[in-house]
Write an enzyme that holds these catalytic residues in place. Structure first.
Site, PDB file in Angstrom:
ATOM      1  N   TYR A 261      35.881  31.025  37.838  1.00 49.70           N
ATOM      2  CA  TYR A 261      35.243  32.288  37.455  1.00 49.70           C
ATOM      3  C   TYR A 261      33.724  32.184  37.400  1.00 49.70           C
ATOM      4  O   TYR A 261      33.040  33.201  37.577  1.00 49.70           O
ATOM      5  CB  TYR A 261      35.834  32.798  36.144  1.00 49.70           C
ATOM      6  CG  TYR A 261      37.187  33.419  36.377  1.00 49.70           C
ATOM      7  CD1 TYR A 261      37.312  34.705  36.896  1.00 49.70           C
ATOM      8  CD2 TYR A 261      38.347  32.699  36.144  1.00 49.70           C
ATOM      9  CE1 TYR A 261      38.545  35.269  37.159  1.00 49.70           C
ATOM     10  CE2 TYR A 261      39.597  33.247  36.405  1.00 49.70           C
ATOM     11  CZ  TYR A 261      39.686  34.532  36.918  1.00 49.70           C
ATOM     12  OH  TYR A 261      40.917  35.075  37.185  1.00 49.70           O
TER      13      TYR A 261
ATOM     14  N   ARG B  99      32.914  33.103  40.880  1.00 44.61           N
ATOM     15  CA  ARG B  99      33.090  34.544  41.082  1.00 44.61           C
ATOM     16  C   ARG B  99      31.980  35.332  40.382  1.00 44.61           C
ATOM     17  O   ARG B  99      31.505  36.348  40.901  1.00 44.61           O
ATOM     18  CB  ARG B  99      34.449  34.993  40.546  1.00 44.61           C
ATOM     19  CG  ARG B  99      35.628  34.420  41.303  1.00 44.61           C
ATOM     20  CD  ARG B  99      36.877  35.228  41.067  1.00 44.61           C
ATOM     21  NE  ARG B  99      36.777  36.529  41.717  1.00 44.61           N
ATOM     22  CZ  ARG B  99      37.588  37.548  41.459  1.00 44.61           C
ATOM     23  NH1 ARG B  99      38.525  37.432  40.541  1.00 44.61           N
ATOM     24  NH2 ARG B  99      37.446  38.703  42.099  1.00 44.61           N
TER      25      ARG B  99
ATOM     26  N   ASN C  27      38.565  46.350  40.130  1.00 46.74           N
ATOM     27  CA  ASN C  27      37.551  45.328  40.365  1.00 46.74           C
ATOM     28  C   ASN C  27      36.944  44.863  39.045  1.00 46.74           C
ATOM     29  O   ASN C  27      36.786  45.641  38.107  1.00 46.74           O
ATOM     30  CB  ASN C  27      36.457  45.861  41.283  1.00 46.74           C
ATOM     31  CG  ASN C  27      36.998  46.255  42.644  1.00 46.74           C
ATOM     32  OD1 ASN C  27      38.032  45.752  43.084  1.00 46.74           O
ATOM     33  ND2 ASN C  27      36.311  47.162  43.323  1.00 46.74           N
TER      34      ASN C  27
ATOM     35  N   HIS D 235      41.264  45.814  34.809  1.00 45.40           N
ATOM     36  CA  HIS D 235      41.500  44.374  34.897  1.00 45.40           C
ATOM     37  C   HIS D 235      40.399  43.548  34.234  1.00 45.40           C
ATOM     38  O   HIS D 235      40.305  42.345  34.477  1.00 45.40           O
ATOM     39  CB  HIS D 235      41.661  43.957  36.359  1.00 45.40           C
ATOM     40  CG  HIS D 235      42.932  44.456  36.982  1.00 45.40           C
ATOM     41  ND1 HIS D 235      43.118  44.541  38.344  1.00 45.40           N
ATOM     42  CD2 HIS D 235      44.083  44.903  36.419  1.00 45.40           C
ATOM     43  CE1 HIS D 235      44.331  45.011  38.585  1.00 45.40           C
ATOM     44  NE2 HIS D 235      44.929  45.255  37.437  1.00 45.40           N
TER      45      HIS D 235
ATOM     46  N   CYS E 239      37.273  35.767  23.307  1.00 46.79           N
ATOM     47  CA  CYS E 239      37.773  34.633  22.520  1.00 46.79           C
ATOM     48  C   CYS E 239      39.295  34.697  22.478  1.00 46.79           C
ATOM     49  O   CYS E 239      39.868  35.701  22.027  1.00 46.79           O
ATOM     50  CB  CYS E 239      37.210  34.653  21.105  1.00 46.79           C
ATOM     51  SG  CYS E 239      37.868  33.305  20.055  1.00 46.79           S
TER      52      CYS E 239
ATOM     53  N   GLY F 127      40.343  51.616  48.906  1.00 54.19           N
ATOM     54  CA  GLY F 127      40.199  50.175  49.104  1.00 54.19           C
ATOM     55  C   GLY F 127      41.156  49.327  48.309  1.00 54.19           C
ATOM     56  O   GLY F 127      40.808  48.225  47.904  1.00 54.19           O
TER      57      GLY F 127
ATOM     58  N   ASN G  56      41.101  53.979  53.084  1.00 57.67           N
ATOM     59  CA  ASN G  56      41.336  52.557  53.263  1.00 57.67           C
ATOM     60  C   ASN G  56      41.100  52.188  54.722  1.00 57.67           C
ATOM     61  O   ASN G  56      41.039  53.053  55.593  1.00 57.67           O
ATOM     62  CB  ASN G  56      42.772  52.200  52.867  1.00 57.67           C
ATOM     63  CG  ASN G  56      42.893  50.859  52.181  1.00 57.67           C
ATOM     64  OD1 ASN G  56      41.992  50.020  52.281  1.00 57.67           O
ATOM     65  ND2 ASN G  56      44.000  50.646  51.492  1.00 57.67           N
TER      66      ASN G  56
ATOM     67  N   ALA H  81      34.979  51.401  53.770  1.00 54.33           N
ATOM     68  CA  ALA H  81      34.595  52.197  52.605  1.00 54.33           C
ATOM     69  C   ALA H  81      33.168  52.721  52.704  1.00 54.33           C
ATOM     70  O   ALA H  81      32.893  53.855  52.304  1.00 54.33           O
ATOM     71  CB  ALA H  81      34.767  51.372  51.332  1.00 54.33           C
TER      72      ALA H  81
END
Length: 228
Positions: free
Chosen positions: A53, A56, A88, A105, A113, A171, A197, A214
């Site tokens: 991450y 990312r 996203n 998400h 935490c 998308g 899409n 897009a």
């Protein structure tokens, strides 16, 4: 005024350089998702998960909003009655000017935490020894919904779907639930449905399909809605 619910997926940010799950040779293909995107993987090897991450997060911070993000921000500003939901975890919608984006998400730029549930702005680099600013536990994780966890804000999303006149999916592959079921939910309540899409996710699922990248298709559709 028509009430519009828009769901965006990885295809909206792909042209900003943020890869999708299915990109060949992309970041996701170099990792076992069960090791880096599940609570169990985090418990086994938090350092590996943080490394994933951190990469990312750096990718997201270095990216810039594209024409699709900008067009959706314009639609929100000029049309009103637009609820923007995203799968996203980047902040490109916000940086393009969108407000009140529902991140179902989670967000890569937020930390959570695992002990007390506190949330705060994540630093660029996180690690297993980072202490929670609220309880002091060294159990900080990205504020991301992993596989096996329940997405955020589902009651709010359900309320928006129940009241919308148009549902638009942009998308997104339409394969991951519960988001994959939004089109049927909205259609069952009488809303018109539209997919934007690269190619249709499945024949017959939407009333209308606009195919294309897009950055091209979304600005054209927004101009159509706004009348120019």
């Amino acid at each position: 005024m028509r009430k519009i619910v828009i769901l965006t997926g990885a295809g909206v940010s792909a042209e900003s350089g943020l890869g999708t799950f299915r990109d060949k040779g992309g970041l996701w293909t170099r990792y076992d998702l069960s090791e880096v995107a599940t609570p169990e993987g985090f418990a086994r090897n938090p350092a590996l998960v943080h490394d994933f991450y951190n990469a990312r997060r750096a990718n997201a911070l270095d990216a810039s909003p594209n024409a699709a993000h900008a067009a959706l921000a314009r639609l929100q500003a000029e049309h009103g009655g637009v609820t923007l939901v995203t799968q996203n975890i980047d902040d490109l919608h916000e940086r393009a000017g969108s407000r009140d984006v529902i991140h179902m998400h989670g967000q890569i730029l937020r930390a959570l935490c695992a002990v007390c549930g506190a949330r705060w702005d994540a630093p660029r680099v996180m690690g297993p020894r980072d202490a929670c600013p609220s309880c002091g536990a060294a159990a900080t994780r990205p504020d991301i919904v992993w596989f096996g966890e329940y997405p955020y804000h589902m009651e709010r999303i359900a309320e928006a779907l129940a009241g919308c006149d148009l549902f638009v999916a942009i998308g997104t592959s339409g394969e991951v639930y519960p988001a994959a079921g939004f089109v049927e939910e909205a259609a069952g309540l009488g809303a018109e449905t539209l997919e934007i899409n690269l190619k249709p996710s499945a024949p017959g699922r939407f009333d209308r399909v606009i195919a294309g990248p897009a950055t091209q298709a979304v600005p054209r559709w927004v101009a159509e809605v706004l009348g120019g």
